[in-house]
Scaffold this active site. Structure first.
Site, PDB file in Angstrom:
ATOM      1  N   ALA A 173      -3.145 -11.627 -13.133  1.00 41.70           N
ATOM      2  CA  ALA A 173      -4.043 -11.348 -14.010  1.00 41.70           C
ATOM      3  C   ALA A 173      -3.642 -10.816 -15.291  1.00 41.70           C
ATOM      4  O   ALA A 173      -3.979 -11.462 -16.285  1.00 41.70           O
ATOM      5  CB  ALA A 173      -5.358 -10.902 -13.485  1.00 41.70           C
ATOM      6  N   LYS A 230      -6.916  -4.823 -14.937  1.00 37.01           N
ATOM      7  CA  LYS A 230      -5.765  -4.851 -13.837  1.00 37.01           C
ATOM      8  C   LYS A 230      -6.291  -5.796 -12.893  1.00 37.01           C
ATOM      9  O   LYS A 230      -7.322  -6.192 -12.882  1.00 37.01           O
ATOM     10  CB  LYS A 230      -5.780  -3.316 -13.195  1.00 37.01           C
ATOM     11  CG  LYS A 230      -5.048  -2.358 -14.148  1.00 37.01           C
ATOM     12  CD  LYS A 230      -5.029  -0.822 -13.640  1.00 37.01           C
ATOM     13  CE  LYS A 230      -6.129  -0.143 -13.830  1.00 37.01           C
ATOM     14  NZ  LYS A 230      -6.003   1.314 -13.371  1.00 37.01           N
ATOM     15  N   VAL A 254      -7.056  -7.194  -8.797  1.00 39.57           N
ATOM     16  CA  VAL A 254      -7.967  -6.905  -7.739  1.00 39.57           C
ATOM     17  C   VAL A 254      -7.567  -7.500  -6.457  1.00 39.57           C
ATOM     18  O   VAL A 254      -8.051  -7.147  -5.403  1.00 39.57           O
ATOM     19  CB  VAL A 254      -9.504  -7.006  -7.979  1.00 39.57           C
ATOM     20  CG1 VAL A 254      -9.787  -5.999  -9.192  1.00 39.57           C
ATOM     21  CG2 VAL A 254      -9.989  -8.557  -8.371  1.00 39.57           C
ATOM     22  N   GLU A 302      -5.477  -7.845  -4.356  1.00 41.87           N
ATOM     23  CA  GLU A 302      -4.807  -7.139  -3.189  1.00 41.87           C
ATOM     24  C   GLU A 302      -5.574  -5.940  -2.834  1.00 41.87           C
ATOM     25  O   GLU A 302      -5.608  -5.468  -1.791  1.00 41.87           O
ATOM     26  CB  GLU A 302      -3.172  -6.857  -3.414  1.00 41.87           C
ATOM     27  CG  GLU A 302      -2.628  -8.258  -3.666  1.00 41.87           C
ATOM     28  CD  GLU A 302      -1.284  -8.033  -3.398  1.00 41.87           C
ATOM     29  OE1 GLU A 302      -0.636  -7.052  -3.220  1.00 41.87           O
ATOM     30  OE2 GLU A 302      -0.611  -9.206  -3.616  1.00 41.87           O
TER      31      GLU A 302
END
Lengths: 315, 210, 731
Positions: free
Chosen positions: C514, C687, C689, C691
């Site tokens: 992402a 950022k 997410v 994982e």
């Protein structure tokens, strides 16, 4: 899947004739178990006789009980008004099994003939006396957590995996059949599934070409009825242990266990122990148990599951 | 390695073994029925079935499942093959109004049947309310199980409406309601490895409320 | 474009589209069955034949003979490519186990042949006629047995692996925990099996496949097949789940390519589900020992995490220690990761490799420490939160870390105060009820990523990149980014993904997709804006792009005035990022009910509070997190690849016997994103997410089971057979 020819039978007599004239024929109704196994070449019929159009899809009053056509789907059977009111343990058991989609296709007769889910039976690279007689049993000494603890043999420790038949066992159902020669018989469900000993590939007392036409349920037992199924995930999984029970107000009753044996497991002498509690029943019912290290937990689990049922019955 | 000696014997019984290594053969312990493998052409049969309102007369290999007929023959690839063994629900379609696993059904068993697939429920420009609710609630991620989930969701609400009981129905003779737990139990034959379950039930709740 | 310094104020801080919950733009196609997955692309190549993969019947040894004659004569068969008639294919740096060819067998269900026929039914039936003889070899399949002799993993050991004097500090700590935990082998079990259509045109190969990393896989396939990469096209626009299992070229692509060559026709095949568990990669099992020493105030003084796992090469195991240097303080530290050689199928990345099982041990150990201290588990984590700097890496700065806020917000929202500190105190009828918490950390890496953004003559925008959407929502966040940057409505943006003819992106893996891919799209948009400016005579960098217009001062143009234009851009991430620990953080909460009679565990509630910077699409990001929570629930309660140590394989290799969660297992789930921004990660300050969501929920569930029952289990999955005898006595 091997190539096969296919025909639709119009009457039970047609079906009987057809099966008599083909050496490697099988009946197919819902197909949910047979096709699964044919894809893996665990079942390899050369001819399929579709019995889906035989009209044996009704539930009728019969004496004090009911007669269920072999083609009645699991969904229809579990939802039938008489079954819900008079045989709720059967509704509960059916609804505890498989998925909505499978229950819509799976039939009463077919479900009785459901084959084991032993992971070695399902893997054609592995020895399995049920699939390939004489090849050995990979489950013994292997991954056996899901497998049988009683009524098993040195040739095979698989279980009958279904739920419906466990309820039928507690209800003392009878399986009605027609043989290729046109004769009919009624088989008590207690005798229907075999304790297979050293011939685990022969799972029922049905003769070659014998077709289930109906299941008869005798007079309703009343009482409180339970089907407690314990499994790893909360749905769509086979039983580690299941308990079908009918408990009367005085604490007497009937109980059968699933997921533990080659057949729905019921010991009449254990029924008699019901007023003495779960431990007494299970001690008697599983007195001859021969669990593996992996599945020994099933016996205390059966006791605890039944204890939960008895507590609920009192509540 | 633990002992697998007992099988060495049984396997060697069928095969030529050597002293140094154990011969294992593939294909010889497949089946109890030692039927002759056929090299004759596959059996074919005609079948008439209606898919999404359109009648078809097909000439098919008897082995063809309803799922492969839809996906390969009719090129309706919305119905998915996740496992081909009735273990995942991605192939769910409706036959005569009831949801089934199309992977565990032969096409030739569906003479005269009416099949509804995800393509028959709606199209991108004209979504079925359940399809629209899945978009709104993000009731999917990778999308592979989604057509099966949606067919199953539509059928589930219908099964509740018809009063078919489930494993979690408390009073078997009472009226069924589309509660969170009822929907979750009834949808359990449709696996979503992406884990959109919570959103799927939200989408179904929306549709159930109308 | 290079991201060389922390992002300042930029257009994303005034965003109208980025950061808003947005239904997926690929949604209508997916819900109507019109999104074409790999096996379904009837239109891409005419006359497709069907392939069927045959897997090895043994785990270790060699093939002595294959009888293919019956199969070759079977109706409809076009050809067979068999291991005995084909030299081993090449390798790539992404594959550990051999993919095909030669007589050596390295693991169960290794592909040994592909049968090609006119129809699927014919290929399957013919495959059943192949007779293979093997010489069975000896293999090593028991991790517990070989773990004691396993060498330290070869990866470079950072300083923080040994710090201070752990032994002395642990010995003198007034409160300690020293426990061993195990996690089993796990399967990705994505719903779409591996599938490929392969077609050759002369010496050029196209595969329409299902793959997370298009550029890696193009390169790897070239190396495996021994051909130039520029002769290969990989197309993977829709991926039916991956979770790490589709990071690499697998047997489906190799077999389809070889088969298509052999029969001189396009070949399609999908790996049969029963082969998916042993032919593919899996998450390796771990054995972990965690030692924690703390003062009576709860401050950790000594922390050790040792990990053992195995893999077919003896390298690249499941390093469960990864999160331990990042989460908690403690001056005296010891980390050891050892990998044994096993002859099981190849272990490789599965969603949060290392951290997922790592949290399942560390965060239970923290719960045990809280109990030993008589301290609230939320407070214990806050007291030890390594928020100032990372232990052992004093030179490393932390970009933006709000773990404490996650924990406090979550505790309040979940009703944590209702939890009884002593276990087995909450009972509702038959049910034993408990609450659990865990913290979570997952790194937020970035990878170079490129895209091409085109302006149509009608003012629409098209984005092309080889980025994949594996359910993660890439289509939508890329469209949002382009719409925001170009100032057009979302429905004026088209996104094409997954084609190796497009610019090379970061791909989907490691939770970097992402952040990286949207940055790459932004870079291309910046170039396109400049190009539009040049065309229309203004400074594209200075102009405002909004409402389909570019405006600078008095000057305003409809984008369509520029005519059709196309720009490529790439975001490279500068070295300054290395100075920072850029992570994502979470607090996970769970409530469970355990049946006092049968031990059956039901999850009642789950909450995750996540800190991952700007959330580009809260709707799909939430789905990533709740989906990861579901996978964590499976890993905690049911999932277990059972190793048959006699035959050396995963014995439960289908979706009936490998039990992933179903609807009935999963209650309503909640996910809260903290409103944070991380200027160190990218211009979007966002950022990943995907994982983070699996880092911790399992431990929260396990801790809740303990809180409910008073039974501490350390061997996953927590199936009832493991604790039945410790449940309350019954009559």
């Amino acid at each position: 899947m091997r190539s096969f020819t296919y025909e639709r039978a119009a009457t039970p007599a047609d079906a009987a004739r057809a099966v008599a004239s083909h050496p490697n024929a099988k009946f197919i109704a819902g197909g949910t178990n047979l096709l699964d196994l044919m894809k893996l070449e665990i079942e390899t019929p050369a001819h399929l006789i579709d019995v889906g159009q035989l009209g044996l899809d009704r539930i009728e009053k019969a004496g004090d009980g009911i007669r269920i056509g072999t083609l009645v789907s699991n969904t229809a059977l579990s939802a039938h008004e008489r079954v819900r009111e008079d045989y709720p343990v059967l509704t509960r058991a059916i609804q505890a099994g498989a998925s909505g989609q499978l229950r819509n296709k799976a039939t009463t007769g077919g479900n009785l003939l459901q084959r084991t889910r032993c992971i070695y039976f399902y893997d054609t690279n592995m020895p399995c006396n049920k699939r390939a007689p004489g090849s050995g049993c990979a489950a013994i000494g292997g991954i056996s957590r899901q497998l049988g603890v009683i009524g098993t043999s040195d040739a095979c420790i698989a279980t009958y995996p279904g739920d419906m038949a466990v309820a039928m066992r507690v209800l003392d159902a009878a399986v009605e059949t027609i043989r290729p020669d046109g004769t009919m018989r009624s088989i008590p469900i207690a005798d229907f599934h075999r304790l297979w000993g050293d011939t685990p590939h022969i799972e029922t007392v049905l003769e070659p070409g014998e077709l289930i036409t109906h299941v008869y349920l005798p007079k309703p037992l009343g009482g409180k009825q339970f089907y407690a199924k314990v499994r790893d995930r909360r749905s769509y999984a086979f039983a580690l242990v299941s308990v079908a029970a009918v408990i009367q107000p005085d604490g007497t009753g009937w109980v059968a266990f699933g997921g533990v044996a080659p057949k729905p497991w019921r010991v009449p002498e254990a029924d008699a122990m019901l007023p003495h509690g779960a431990k007494a029943v299970v001690d008697r019912a599983f007195a001859d148990a021969r669990p593996t290290e992996d599945n020994a937990f099933k016996i205390p689990l059966a006791r605890r599951t039944l204890a939960g049922v008895l507590a609920d019955a009192k509540a | 390695m633990q002992d697998k000696g007992i099988f060495n014997l049984s396997r060697r019984g069928m095969l030529a073994g050597s002293a140094a290594s154990v011969a294992v053969s593939q294909g010889t312990i497949a089946s109890a029925q030692a039927s002759q493998a056929s090299s004759s052409p596959p059996a074919r049969m005609a079948v008439n079935l209606t898919v999404n309102g359109k009648p078809h007369r097909l000439e098919l290999d008897t082995r063809m499942t309803l799922l492969d007929t839809l996906r390969e023959h009719l090129q309706l690839t919305g119905s998915k093959k996740g496992c081909d063994h009735g273990q995942c629900g991605a192939c769910t379609v409706m036959v005569n109004g009831e949801r089934v696993n199309s992977c565990l059904s032969l096409a030739v068993m569906h003479e005269g049947d009416e099949v509804t697939t995800i393509e028959g429920l709606g199209s991108p420009d004209d979504l079925h309310p359940m399809q629209a609710a899945f978009v709104k609630h993000d009731g999917y991620q990778c999308g592979y199980c989604t057509p099966g989930q949606i067919c199953s969701a539509v059928a589930t609400l219908e099964e509740i409406r018809k009063g078919i009981p489930s494993h979690v129905t408390e009073i078997l003779t009472g009226r069924m309601r589309p509660t969170n737990m009822e929907m979750r139990e009834r949808m359990s034959g449709n696996i979503c490895r992406c884990g959109a379950y919570s959103n799927i039930v939200d989408a179904m709740t929306d549709v159930a409320r109308g | 474009m290079k991201f060389e310094e922390p992002a300042g104020q930029n257009l994303f801080d005034r965003a109208k589209i980025v950061g808003k919950s947005t239904p997926r733009i690929d949604g209508p196609l997916k819900v109507s069955g019109r999104a074409p997955y790999a096996y379904e692309r009837h239109d891409v190549a005419p006359n497709q034949a069907y392939g069927w993969i045959v897997g090895s019947a043994i785990a270790k040894g060699r093939i002595t003979a294959m009888n293919l004659a019956d199969a070759r004569r079977a109706p409809g068969v076009l050809g067979i490519v068999a291991a005995t008639e084909h030299k081993p294919v090449g390798t790539s740096r992404f594959n550990h186990a051999p993919l095909f060819g030669g007589t050596e067998i390295a693991h169960y269900h290794q592909a040994i042949a592909v049968v090609v026929a006119e129809t699927f039914e014919q290929a399957r039936a013919a495959a059943g006629l192949i007779r293979t003889e093997y010489a069975d070899g000896e293999g090593s399949f028991d991790l517990a047995k070989v773990a004691p002799g396993a060498p330290l993993a070869s990866e470079k050991l950072p300083d923080y692996n040994r710090l201070g004097d752990f032994q002395a500090a642990f010995a003198s700590a007034p409160v300690t925990v020293d426990q061993r935990y195990t996690t089993p082998d796990e399967a990705h079990a994505m719903m779409e099996p591996f599938a490929t259509i392969a077609a050759w045109e002369g010496d050029a190969l196209t595969i329409w496949t299902s793959n997370q990393m298009v550029a890696w896989s193009k390169r790897a396939l070239a190396s495996i097949l021994g051909m130039p990469a520029d002769k290969i096209r990989v197309d993977s626009p829709y991926v039916g789940g991956g979770f790490g299992g589709k990071l690499f070229i697998r047997a489906d692509a190799v077999m389809a390519a070889l088969a298509a060559k052999a029969v001189n026709r396009p070949v399609k095949l999908a790996m049969q589900r029963p082969l998916m568990f042993n032919n593919s990669t899996h998450r390796p099992a771990t054995i972990q020992r965690v030692r924690l020493g703390a003062g009576r105030d709860g401050r950790i003084t000594a922390i050790a995490h040792e990990n053992w796992s195995g893999n077919i090469t003896g390298e690249d195991g499941e390093n469960a220690t990864l999160q331990t240097p990042k989460l908690y303080t403690g001056a005296n530290r010891l980390l050891e990761n050892r990998t044994a050689q096993l002859d099981l199928p190849e272990g490789n990345a599965m969603r949060a490799p290392g951290e997922a099982p790592g949290h399942m041990a560390l965060e239970v150990a923290m719960d045990e420490l809280a109990e030993a201290l008589g301290m609230d588990p939320v407070e214990l984590r806050i007291v030890n939160d390594a928020k100032g700097n990372l232990p052992g890496e004093p030179e490393m700065k932390i970009s933006d870390r709000n773990l404490e806020r996650c924990l406090r917000t979550g505790a309040e929202r979940f009703g944590w105060s209702a939890r009884k500190a002593a276990p087995a105190q909450m009972r509702e009828g038959r049910k034993l009820v408990g609450l659990g918490v865990a913290a979570g950390y997952r790194a937020a890496p970035t990878q170079k990523s490129a895209a091409r953004v085109s302006l149509g003559a009608d003012g629409t925008i098209a984005v092309e990149t080889d980025m994949t959407d594996i359910g993660t929502g890439s289509y939508t966040i890329i469209a949002q980014t382009a719409a925001e940057a170009m100032g057009v409505p979302l429905n004026r943006v088209r996104v094409d993904l997954g084609d190796s003819l497009s610019p090379v992106s970061a791909g989907s893996g490691g939770q970097w997709g992402a952040a990286s891919s949207t940055a790459g799209v932004y870079a291309a948009c910046v170039n396109l804006r400049r190009m539009i400016g040049e065309k229309l005579g203004f400074d594209g960098d200075a102009a405002t792009f909004a409402n389909g217009h570019a405006t600078l001062g008095e000057q305003s143009h409809a984008l369509s005035d520029a005519g059709a234009l196309s720009a490529t851009g790439e975001m490279e991430f500068g070295a300054f990022q290395k100075e920072y620990d850029i992570g994502t953080y979470a607090a996970h909460f769970a409530e469970v009910a355990v049946d006092a009679y049968t031990g059956e565990t039901s999850i009642r509630r789950m909450l995750s509070v996540c800190d991952a910077g700007r959330i580009i699409n809260p709707l799909s990001a939430r789905s990533q997190v709740i989906g990861a929570m579901v996978m964590a629930a499976g890993a905690t309660l049911t999932e277990d690849l059972h190793v048959d140590k006699r035959f050396g394989y995963f014995a439960n290799h289908d979706l009936a016997s490998y039990e992933v969660p179903v609807h009935a297992d999963i209650p309503s789930q909640e996910c809260i994103f903290l409103d944070t921004l991380d200027p160190m990660i990218s211009p979007l300050k966002a950022k990943g997410v995907g994982e983070l969501g699996i880092c911790g929920p399992g431990a929260a569930i396990a801790n809740a089971v303990y809180n409910a029952t008073g039974i501490r289990m350390r061997d996953y999955p927590l199936t009832l057979d493991k604790y039945l005898d410790r449940l309350p006595a019954i009559a």
